[in-house]
Design a protein around this motif. Structure first.
Motif, PDB file in Angstrom:
ATOM      1  N   ILE A 125     -18.805  22.541 -24.350  1.00 49.32           N
ATOM      2  CA  ILE A 125     -17.298  22.265 -23.506  1.00 49.32           C
ATOM      3  C   ILE A 125     -16.321  21.547 -24.604  1.00 49.32           C
ATOM      4  O   ILE A 125     -15.077  21.677 -24.040  1.00 49.32           O
ATOM      5  N   GLU A 126     -17.065  20.509 -24.640  1.00 49.07           N
ATOM      6  CA  GLU A 126     -16.177  19.583 -25.836  1.00 49.07           C
ATOM      7  C   GLU A 126     -15.289  20.264 -27.137  1.00 49.07           C
ATOM      8  O   GLU A 126     -14.425  20.445 -27.598  1.00 49.07           O
ATOM      9  N   PRO A 139     -27.106  19.678 -19.967  1.00 56.55           N
ATOM     10  CA  PRO A 139     -27.524  19.226 -21.429  1.00 56.55           C
ATOM     11  C   PRO A 139     -26.916  19.297 -22.702  1.00 56.55           C
ATOM     12  O   PRO A 139     -25.894  19.455 -21.986  1.00 56.55           O
ATOM     13  N   ASP A 140     -26.858  18.571 -22.870  1.00 54.79           N
ATOM     14  CA  ASP A 140     -26.206  18.485 -23.888  1.00 54.79           C
ATOM     15  C   ASP A 140     -26.144  19.691 -24.771  1.00 54.79           C
ATOM     16  O   ASP A 140     -24.492  19.259 -25.678  1.00 54.79           O
ATOM     17  N   ASP A 141     -26.504  20.753 -24.651  1.00 54.49           N
ATOM     18  CA  ASP A 141     -25.597  21.562 -26.025  1.00 54.49           C
ATOM     19  C   ASP A 141     -24.351  22.736 -25.265  1.00 54.49           C
ATOM     20  O   ASP A 141     -23.288  22.494 -25.682  1.00 54.49           O
ATOM     21  N   MET A 142     -24.512  22.083 -23.714  1.00 54.85           N
ATOM     22  CA  MET A 142     -23.488  22.928 -22.853  1.00 54.85           C
ATOM     23  C   MET A 142     -22.616  21.927 -23.411  1.00 54.85           C
ATOM     24  O   MET A 142     -21.325  22.199 -23.312  1.00 54.85           O
ATOM     25  N   VAL A 143     -22.690  20.532 -23.231  1.00 50.92           N
ATOM     26  CA  VAL A 143     -21.801  19.631 -22.532  1.00 50.92           C
ATOM     27  C   VAL A 143     -20.800  19.583 -24.482  1.00 50.92           C
ATOM     28  O   VAL A 143     -19.828  19.758 -24.808  1.00 50.92           O
ATOM     29  N   SER A 144     -21.561  19.694 -25.453  1.00 48.85           N
ATOM     30  CA  SER A 144     -20.848  19.742 -26.715  1.00 48.85           C
ATOM     31  C   SER A 144     -20.205  21.132 -26.551  1.00 48.85           C
ATOM     32  O   SER A 144     -19.376  21.594 -27.519  1.00 48.85           O
TER      33      SER A 144
END
Length: 265
Positions: free
Chosen positions: A36-37, A29-34
């Motif tokens: 991590i970033e 999911p994008d929120d999890m990727v965000s």
């Protein structure tokens, strides 16, 4: 989580970016990727700050968690508010920590967080740093009578009542001067044009026979040994004020008046 010290590995920005792209390609999911970033960006920022020469632990802590604004009364609270104060403190700490972690991805974000979380400027207390007239006990008191009126006179406004004494109004005026002040007494002299006899006015009471009053040596000793003012610096100050007091003269006065300096020397 393990309590052992983590293994140290070397990671550069390219490797961190590749990990983020791999996580995005796997369908995370994008929120999890965000998240991590943001963690990687925070790590890179902290690593850069630590490598700088002027970075201290206090400055790094302020960047990460914001400025500490807690007061004893806020932490401890009143007798019935201890639990509420504790929970409020924990909540504020968690919020500031989360905000620091999420915003460190931008350069200088730590400094902005520190500024936003900093304490607000308190208004100055009334009378702060001021002293009343009663505090100036060493000041010379100068009574100033009214130029035209006296107690018991008829009131010039209503012309019926009589004036009576009140507590004087007070004006405080501060003037600068050298630590040591001098007086030059010009004694009038008269000569007879017939016999040549010279008549000189006597010195005022309390002037004494010595050029240097005993208080001069006492003040020099206080400034030198009480406040660490060197002789040469006092001599320069007195010279600038046009009341010379050479360093050698200061030492001679102390030796002649006070026995302590000679014993110490």
């Amino acid at each position: 989580m393990s309590s052992h010290q983590p293994q140290r590995i070397e990671l550069d920005l390219a490797r961190l970016s590749a990990i983020v792209e791999a996580a995005r390609a796997c369908g995370m999911p994008d929120d999890m990727v965000s998240d991590i970033e943001a963690v990687f960006a925070s790590y890179a920022f902290v690593h850069t700050q630590v490598e700088q020469k002027g970075t201290t632990i206090r400055r790094l802590r302020r960047m990460l968690f914001g400025a500490r604004t807690e007061k004893t009364r806020h932490v401890c609270g009143q007798a019935g508010d201890e639990g509420q104060a504790s929970s409020s403190s924990d909540t504020n700490s968690n919020e500031s920590s989360d905000q620091a972690t999420s915003n460190e991805s931008e350069p200088g974000a730590g400094e902005r967080n520190s500024t936003e979380a900093g304490p607000k400027e308190k208004p100055k207390r009334k009378g702060h740093g001021r002293k009343g007239a009663a505090s100036y006990r060493g000041a010379e008191r100068v009574p100033v009578p009214h130029p035209s009126l006296r107690a018991g006179d008829v009131c010039p406004s209503c012309e019926r009542g009589k004036l009576y004494q009140l507590t004087p109004a007070v004006l405080v005026r501060i003037r600068g001067q050298a630590p040591l002040t001098g007086y030059v007494y010009e004694l009038e002299r008269l000569r007879c044009n017939s016999c040549g006899e010279v008549f000189k006015a006597p010195a005022p009471d309390g002037v004494g026979e010595e050029k240097y009053d005993v208080t001069t040596a006492v003040l020099i000793a206080v400034l030198k040994y009480g406040f660490g003012l060197p002789f040469y610096r006092m001599a320069r100050l007195q010279e600038a004020a046009a009341v010379p007091m050479p360093a050698a003269t200061q030492w001679e006065l102390l030796l002649r008046t006070i026995a302590g300096p000679e014993a110490v020397h």
